[in-house]
Design a protein around this motif. Structure first.
Motif, PDB file in Angstrom:
ATOM      1  N   LEU A  63     -10.723   0.846 -10.219  1.00 21.18           N
ATOM      2  CA  LEU A  63      -9.996   1.493 -11.301  1.00 21.18           C
ATOM      3  C   LEU A  63      -9.370   0.357 -12.094  1.00 21.18           C
ATOM      4  O   LEU A  63      -8.603  -0.445 -11.547  1.00 21.18           O
ATOM      5  N   VAL A  64      -9.745   0.260 -13.354  1.00 25.56           N
ATOM      6  CA  VAL A  64      -9.220  -0.777 -14.235  1.00 25.56           C
ATOM      7  C   VAL A  64      -8.194  -0.107 -15.132  1.00 25.56           C
ATOM      8  O   VAL A  64      -8.530   0.727 -15.973  1.00 25.56           O
TER       9      VAL A  64
ATOM     10  N   GLN B  47      -8.835  -1.086  -6.026  1.00 21.95           N
ATOM     11  CA  GLN B  47     -10.060  -0.482  -5.516  1.00 21.95           C
ATOM     12  C   GLN B  47      -9.983   1.024  -5.719  1.00 21.95           C
ATOM     13  O   GLN B  47      -8.906   1.621  -5.648  1.00 21.95           O
ATOM     14  N   TYR B  48     -11.144   1.624  -6.001  1.00 20.10           N
ATOM     15  CA  TYR B  48     -11.173   3.047  -6.340  1.00 20.10           C
ATOM     16  C   TYR B  48     -10.571   3.903  -5.230  1.00 20.10           C
ATOM     17  O   TYR B  48     -10.839   3.719  -4.049  1.00 20.10           O
ATOM     18  N   ASP B  49      -9.746   4.855  -5.656  1.00 20.95           N
ATOM     19  CA  ASP B  49      -9.139   5.846  -4.772  1.00 20.95           C
ATOM     20  C   ASP B  49      -8.946   7.097  -5.622  1.00 20.95           C
ATOM     21  O   ASP B  49      -8.317   7.025  -6.682  1.00 20.95           O
TER      22      ASP B  49
ATOM     23  N   GLU C  40      -6.247  10.504  -9.863  1.00 16.32           N
ATOM     24  CA  GLU C  40      -5.501  11.709 -10.247  1.00 16.32           C
ATOM     25  C   GLU C  40      -4.110  11.358 -10.763  1.00 16.32           C
ATOM     26  O   GLU C  40      -3.635  11.936 -11.746  1.00 16.32           O
ATOM     27  N   LEU C  41      -3.446  10.398 -10.114  1.00 18.69           N
ATOM     28  CA  LEU C  41      -2.119   9.959 -10.548  1.00 18.69           C
ATOM     29  C   LEU C  41      -2.164   9.373 -11.959  1.00 18.69           C
ATOM     30  O   LEU C  41      -1.314   9.682 -12.799  1.00 18.69           O
ATOM     31  N   LEU C  42      -3.160   8.545 -12.227  1.00 19.82           N
ATOM     32  CA  LEU C  42      -3.297   7.940 -13.559  1.00 19.82           C
ATOM     33  C   LEU C  42      -3.513   9.003 -14.625  1.00 19.82           C
ATOM     34  O   LEU C  42      -2.946   8.925 -15.718  1.00 19.82           O
TER      35      LEU C  42
ATOM     36  N   PHE D  10      -7.132   4.244 -18.186  1.00 19.65           N
ATOM     37  CA  PHE D  10      -7.876   3.551 -17.133  1.00 19.65           C
ATOM     38  C   PHE D  10      -9.348   3.869 -17.297  1.00 19.65           C
ATOM     39  O   PHE D  10      -9.731   4.783 -18.017  1.00 19.65           O
ATOM     40  N   LYS D  11     -10.156   3.086 -16.609  1.00 18.89           N
ATOM     41  CA  LYS D  11     -11.588   3.386 -16.517  1.00 18.89           C
ATOM     42  C   LYS D  11     -12.036   3.007 -15.111  1.00 18.89           C
ATOM     43  O   LYS D  11     -11.441   2.146 -14.463  1.00 18.89           O
TER      44      LYS D  11
END
Length: 152
Positions: A82-83, A116-118, A123-125, A132-133
Motif C-alpha cells: 500500500l503506497v 505491506q498490503y493488509d 479499509e482504514l485508508l 493510496f494505491k
C-alpha cells in the motif's frame, strides 16, 4: 561457496566497474533480507550459502561476490504494498499514528509511505480518505518489526 561478508553495494561502485563484469543475481523476498544465515540460488542455478559475520541486514544491490570479471548481486522480489500519499502533515500524522498502534513497519520514499498490503489498513485508508494505491514494488530493505513491551 559460502559468503561471510558483503563486498560492497552496486550503488557505491563506478559505472565502469559494473559494465566490465558479468552480473549474476540472487532474488530474495524482502522478508529474507533480515536473515544472516541462508542458502540461496542465483539466476544461473549456482547454490550459495550466506553466513554473515557482521550483524547487518542484506539490501538490494549488495555484492555477495566479485572478481575481475564476475559478480553476484542481491535483487529483491517486488512486494504487494500500500503506497500512501498523504496530502498534509495532519494526514501523515494521523495515518502514522494508526499504523504505529498496529505495530506495522513502514518505509518512506519521497512523499510516500509504504506498508505491506493488509486489507484492514486498506479499509482504514478508505475510511480516513487518505490517498493510496496498491501496487507491486521492489523495496531496498526489509520491513523490520521493532519489538517492545507495553508492560511495567
Amino acid at each position: 561457496m559460502i559468503i561471510e561478508r558483503i563486498e560492497t553495494n552496486i550503488e557505491c561502485m563506478e559505472k565502469d566497474d559494473l559494465i566490465n563484469r558479468h552480473i549474476e543475481k540472487v532474488y530474495l523476498e524482502s522478508a529474507h533480507l533480515v536473515k544472516r544465515i541462508q542458502r540461496v540460488k542465483t539466476d544461473h542455478g549456482r547454490e550459495i550459502g550466506i553466513r554473515l559475520k557482521d550483524p547487518r541486514d542484506l539490501a538490494a544491490g549488495d555484492v555477495l561476490y566479485m572478481d575481475d570479471r564476475n559478480m553476484i548481486v542481491i535483487d529483491v522480489v517486488a512486494d504487494d504494498l500500500l503506497v500512501i500519499s498523504p496530502r498534509s502533515l495532519t494526514e501523515m500524522g494521523s495515518i502514522a499514528h494508526q499504523l504505529g498502534n498496529r505495530h506495522l513497519p513502514a518505509q518512506f520514499a519521497d512523499d510516500e509511505m509504504m506498508v505491506q498490503y493488509d486489507y484492514l489498513v486498506e479499509e482504514l485508508l478508505k475510511e480516513l480518505q487518505i490517498p493510496f494505491k496498491r501496487e507491486e514494488r521492489k523495496v531496498k530493505q526489509a520491513f523490520r518489526h521493532i519489538g517492545h513491551s507495553h508492560g511495567a
